[in-house]
Design a protein around this motif. Structure first.
Motif, PDB file in Angstrom:
ATOM      1  N   LEU A 160     -47.963  81.895   3.536  1.00 40.82           N
ATOM      2  CA  LEU A 160     -47.887  83.342   3.351  1.00 40.82           C
ATOM      3  C   LEU A 160     -48.886  83.785   2.288  1.00 40.82           C
ATOM      4  O   LEU A 160     -48.965  83.175   1.217  1.00 40.82           O
ATOM      5  N   SER A 161     -49.645  84.826   2.593  1.00 43.03           N
ATOM      6  CA  SER A 161     -50.392  85.545   1.569  1.00 43.03           C
ATOM      7  C   SER A 161     -49.614  86.827   1.310  1.00 43.03           C
ATOM      8  O   SER A 161     -49.342  87.593   2.249  1.00 43.03           O
ATOM      9  N   LEU A 162     -49.208  87.061   0.076  1.00 44.36           N
ATOM     10  CA  LEU A 162     -48.328  88.191  -0.193  1.00 44.36           C
ATOM     11  C   LEU A 162     -48.666  88.862  -1.515  1.00 44.36           C
ATOM     12  O   LEU A 162     -49.343  88.284  -2.373  1.00 44.36           O
ATOM     13  N   VAL A 163     -48.191  90.079  -1.646  1.00 40.47           N
ATOM     14  CA  VAL A 163     -48.455  90.900  -2.827  1.00 40.47           C
ATOM     15  C   VAL A 163     -47.131  91.454  -3.327  1.00 40.47           C
ATOM     16  O   VAL A 163     -46.310  91.951  -2.548  1.00 40.47           O
ATOM     17  N   LYS A 164     -46.919  91.362  -4.640  1.00 42.48           N
ATOM     18  CA  LYS A 164     -45.727  91.929  -5.267  1.00 42.48           C
ATOM     19  C   LYS A 164     -46.134  93.127  -6.110  1.00 42.48           C
ATOM     20  O   LYS A 164     -47.038  93.041  -6.944  1.00 42.48           O
ATOM     21  N   VAL A 165     -45.475  94.250  -5.863  1.00 45.59           N
ATOM     22  CA  VAL A 165     -45.754  95.486  -6.596  1.00 45.59           C
ATOM     23  C   VAL A 165     -44.523  95.842  -7.413  1.00 45.59           C
ATOM     24  O   VAL A 165     -43.421  95.975  -6.871  1.00 45.59           O
ATOM     25  N   GLN A 166     -44.722  95.988  -8.732  1.00 43.65           N
ATOM     26  CA  GLN A 166     -43.606  96.261  -9.635  1.00 43.65           C
ATOM     27  C   GLN A 166     -44.115  97.078 -10.809  1.00 43.65           C
ATOM     28  O   GLN A 166     -45.044  96.676 -11.508  1.00 43.65           O
ATOM     29  N   GLU A 167     -43.506  98.261 -11.007  1.00 47.73           N
ATOM     30  CA  GLU A 167     -43.882  99.124 -12.124  1.00 47.73           C
ATOM     31  C   GLU A 167     -45.391  99.376 -12.175  1.00 47.73           C
ATOM     32  O   GLU A 167     -46.005  99.360 -13.229  1.00 47.73           O
ATOM     33  N   GLY A 168     -45.998  99.585 -11.012  1.00 46.07           N
ATOM     34  CA  GLY A 168     -47.417  99.869 -10.955  1.00 46.07           C
ATOM     35  C   GLY A 168     -48.307  98.651 -11.089  1.00 46.07           C
ATOM     36  O   GLY A 168     -49.537  98.770 -11.009  1.00 46.07           O
ATOM     37  N   ARG A 169     -47.716  97.469 -11.301  1.00 43.30           N
ATOM     38  CA  ARG A 169     -48.493  96.240 -11.420  1.00 43.30           C
ATOM     39  C   ARG A 169     -48.508  95.519 -10.079  1.00 43.30           C
ATOM     40  O   ARG A 169     -47.486  95.457  -9.397  1.00 43.30           O
ATOM     41  N   VAL A 170     -49.659  94.963  -9.741  1.00 48.16           N
ATOM     42  CA  VAL A 170     -49.833  94.279  -8.464  1.00 48.16           C
ATOM     43  C   VAL A 170     -50.153  92.811  -8.739  1.00 48.16           C
ATOM     44  O   VAL A 170     -51.073  92.505  -9.499  1.00 48.16           O
ATOM     45  N   GLN A 171     -49.389  91.915  -8.141  1.00 45.64           N
ATOM     46  CA  GLN A 171     -49.624  90.484  -8.303  1.00 45.64           C
ATOM     47  C   GLN A 171     -49.723  89.827  -6.929  1.00 45.64           C
ATOM     48  O   GLN A 171     -48.741  89.792  -6.183  1.00 45.64           O
ATOM     49  N   PRO A 172     -50.902  89.320  -6.554  1.00 48.58           N
ATOM     50  CA  PRO A 172     -51.025  88.609  -5.285  1.00 48.58           C
ATOM     51  C   PRO A 172     -50.686  87.127  -5.439  1.00 48.58           C
ATOM     52  O   PRO A 172     -50.925  86.528  -6.494  1.00 48.58           O
ATOM     53  N   PHE A 173     -50.136  86.542  -4.378  1.00 48.60           N
ATOM     54  CA  PHE A 173     -49.753  85.132  -4.367  1.00 48.60           C
ATOM     55  C   PHE A 173     -50.211  84.489  -3.065  1.00 48.60           C
ATOM     56  O   PHE A 173     -50.396  85.161  -2.042  1.00 48.60           O
ATOM     57  N   ARG A 174     -50.325  83.181  -3.117  1.00 48.60           N
ATOM     58  CA  ARG A 174     -50.421  82.378  -1.902  1.00 48.60           C
ATOM     59  C   ARG A 174     -49.275  81.381  -1.968  1.00 48.60           C
ATOM     60  O   ARG A 174     -49.133  80.637  -2.942  1.00 48.60           O
ATOM     61  N   TYR A 175     -48.439  81.384  -0.923  1.00 53.51           N
ATOM     62  CA  TYR A 175     -47.246  80.550  -0.925  1.00 53.51           C
ATOM     63  C   TYR A 175     -47.233  79.695   0.330  1.00 53.51           C
ATOM     64  O   TYR A 175     -47.404  80.205   1.449  1.00 53.51           O
ATOM     65  N   GLU A 176     -47.049  78.389   0.149  1.00 56.85           N
ATOM     66  CA  GLU A 176     -47.021  77.472   1.285  1.00 56.85           C
ATOM     67  C   GLU A 176     -45.732  76.655   1.232  1.00 56.85           C
ATOM     68  O   GLU A 176     -45.324  76.200   0.165  1.00 56.85           O
ATOM     69  N   HIS A 177     -45.132  76.462   2.417  1.00 58.19           N
ATOM     70  CA  HIS A 177     -43.866  75.733   2.514  1.00 58.19           C
ATOM     71  C   HIS A 177     -43.942  74.751   3.672  1.00 58.19           C
ATOM     72  O   HIS A 177     -44.537  75.036   4.717  1.00 58.19           O
ATOM     73  N   GLY A 178     -43.349  73.581   3.465  1.00 59.65           N
ATOM     74  CA  GLY A 178     -43.266  72.609   4.538  1.00 59.65           C
ATOM     75  C   GLY A 178     -42.141  71.636   4.287  1.00 59.65           C
ATOM     76  O   GLY A 178     -41.566  71.574   3.193  1.00 59.65           O
ATOM     77  N   VAL A 179     -41.801  70.868   5.300  1.00 57.80           N
ATOM     78  CA  VAL A 179     -40.796  69.815   5.184  1.00 57.80           C
ATOM     79  C   VAL A 179     -41.494  68.489   5.466  1.00 57.80           C
ATOM     80  O   VAL A 179     -42.042  68.283   6.561  1.00 57.80           O
ATOM     81  N   ILE A 180     -41.528  67.611   4.465  1.00 58.67           N
ATOM     82  CA  ILE A 180     -42.215  66.328   4.558  1.00 58.67           C
ATOM     83  C   ILE A 180     -41.217  65.218   4.233  1.00 58.67           C
ATOM     84  O   ILE A 180     -40.586  65.235   3.160  1.00 58.67           O
TER      85      ILE A 180
END
Length: 346
Positions: free
Chosen positions: A74-94
């Motif tokens: 997932l490429s995602l963005v969190k918006v809170q109190e006018g602040r923007v924080q982008p993330f890259r999140y990866e998940h798997g089962v190994i």
């Protein structure tokens, strides 16, 4: 007003101790605390058409299943109190256990990795640090990973309309509080992958407090080569929590909103102050309330801090300060703080 506590609440989430929360491969099955969601494809319990609430529970269960069992990026963005924080999140089962990798894309390089029940924090200013937990406490709310059994007792679950998010058709699920002590969630779920595309935390008046938006979703047949390499890296062993002891009986919490249960209780020193505090963390599965008792506090009588995401209320009793921080309305925190009794004091 005591910025140390705000910073502690925002940046140093308490780590669960052994026996507090389920850990390890059991986190993949998320069975212990998750509401059982029946297969409603053939109708309700008596063969009738499932109710809206039953369908909502099924969507919530499918969301949890996808988040904890599937392989995706997932490429995602969190918006809170006018602040923007982008993330890259990866998940798997190994090899039967979950592996997560979260990368903060703004500011100094920061990453979080989880392999099974071991979470490792990585940033350029500190040595890698590991601890035991069943999630990374990242931008995706933990409650979506394992919805609590009693969620419907304190929230109404409502399926709403279909819309388009990040190019995907999405089902809107509203989680609406039944009282004024907590906030609600609006969750848009991808109809195909069942992964979240947007999560809004909303106040009682439906104002958006924070928003998490997925801008790109890639569902994979298996763990990516990158995540497999991450899983092979050797990180430091989890640190012993020797500095976290049982609460020192400085006081007791006498009232909580219905449905809030204890998660962590300990006595530890705050890094920013070097002072010890009694600490309790409570949750209803979605919202959290943390209570601190600081026996050597400034003489400020009442403090209220609101930043939307975390609210804070502090009451001083003759040099002993009760601080309550939470992802709930301020009025709920004030009531919790006012009904904390201190040892030897009324």
């Amino acid at each position: 007003m005591l910025p140390w506590l705000v910073l502690a609440a925002l940046t140093t989430s308490p780590q669960p101790q052994a026996g507090d929360l389920p850990t390890g491969p059991a986190a993949v099955s998320v069975a212990a605390n998750v509401a059982e969601v029946p297969d409603l494809s053939q109708g309700g319990e008596r063969g009738t058409r499932p109710t809206n609430t039953e369908q909502a529970l099924q969507w919530l269960g499918s969301l949890s299943q996808a988040l904890t069992h599937d392989n995706y990026v997932l490429s995602l963005v969190k918006v809170q109190e006018g602040r923007v924080q982008p993330f890259r999140y990866e998940h798997g089962v190994i090899d039967g256990e979950q592996v997560e990798h979260l990368v903060f894309l703004n500011g100094p390089p920061r990453e979080v990795v989880r392999k099974g029940d071991i979470v490792t924090l990585l940033d350029m200013d500190h040595s890698p640090f590991s601890y035991r937990a069943d999630s990374i406490r990242g931008p995706i709310p933990d409650a979506l990973l394992a919805p609590p059994k009693d969620l419907a007792e304190h929230y109404d679950l409502v399926l709403a309309g279909i819309s388009r998010i990040a190019g995907h058709p999405a089902q809107l699920l509203r989680i609406v509080p039944k009282d004024s002590y907590r906030h609600g969630y609006w969750i848009w779920i991808d109809k195909d992958s069942r992964l979240p595309l947007r999560v809004d935390r909303v106040a009682q008046d439906a104002d958006v407090i924070e928003q998490l938006m997925v801008v790109d979703l890639d569902q994979l047949d298996g763990p990516s080569e990158h995540l497999q390499r991450v899983a092979q890296v050797s990180f430091p062993a989890p640190s012993a929590a020797a500095s976290q002891l049982q609460p020192q009986a400085l006081g007791s919490v006498n009232w909580l909103p219905p449905g809030f249960h204890p998660v962590v209780a300990n006595y530890h020193r705050l890094a920013l102050l070097g002072e010890g505090v009694d600490y309790w963390l409570y949750s209803d599965g979605l919202a959290e309330i943390a209570v601190y008792i600081n026996p050597s506090a400034p003489s400020q009588e009442l403090t209220i801090h609101q930043n939307g995401f975390y609210n804070l209320v502090g009451i001083n009793h003759g040099g002993i300060e009760v601080m309550v921080v939470g992802t709930v309305p301020t009025a709920a925190l004030e009531r919790v703080a006012s009904q904390v009794s201190l040892t030897g004091r009324q």
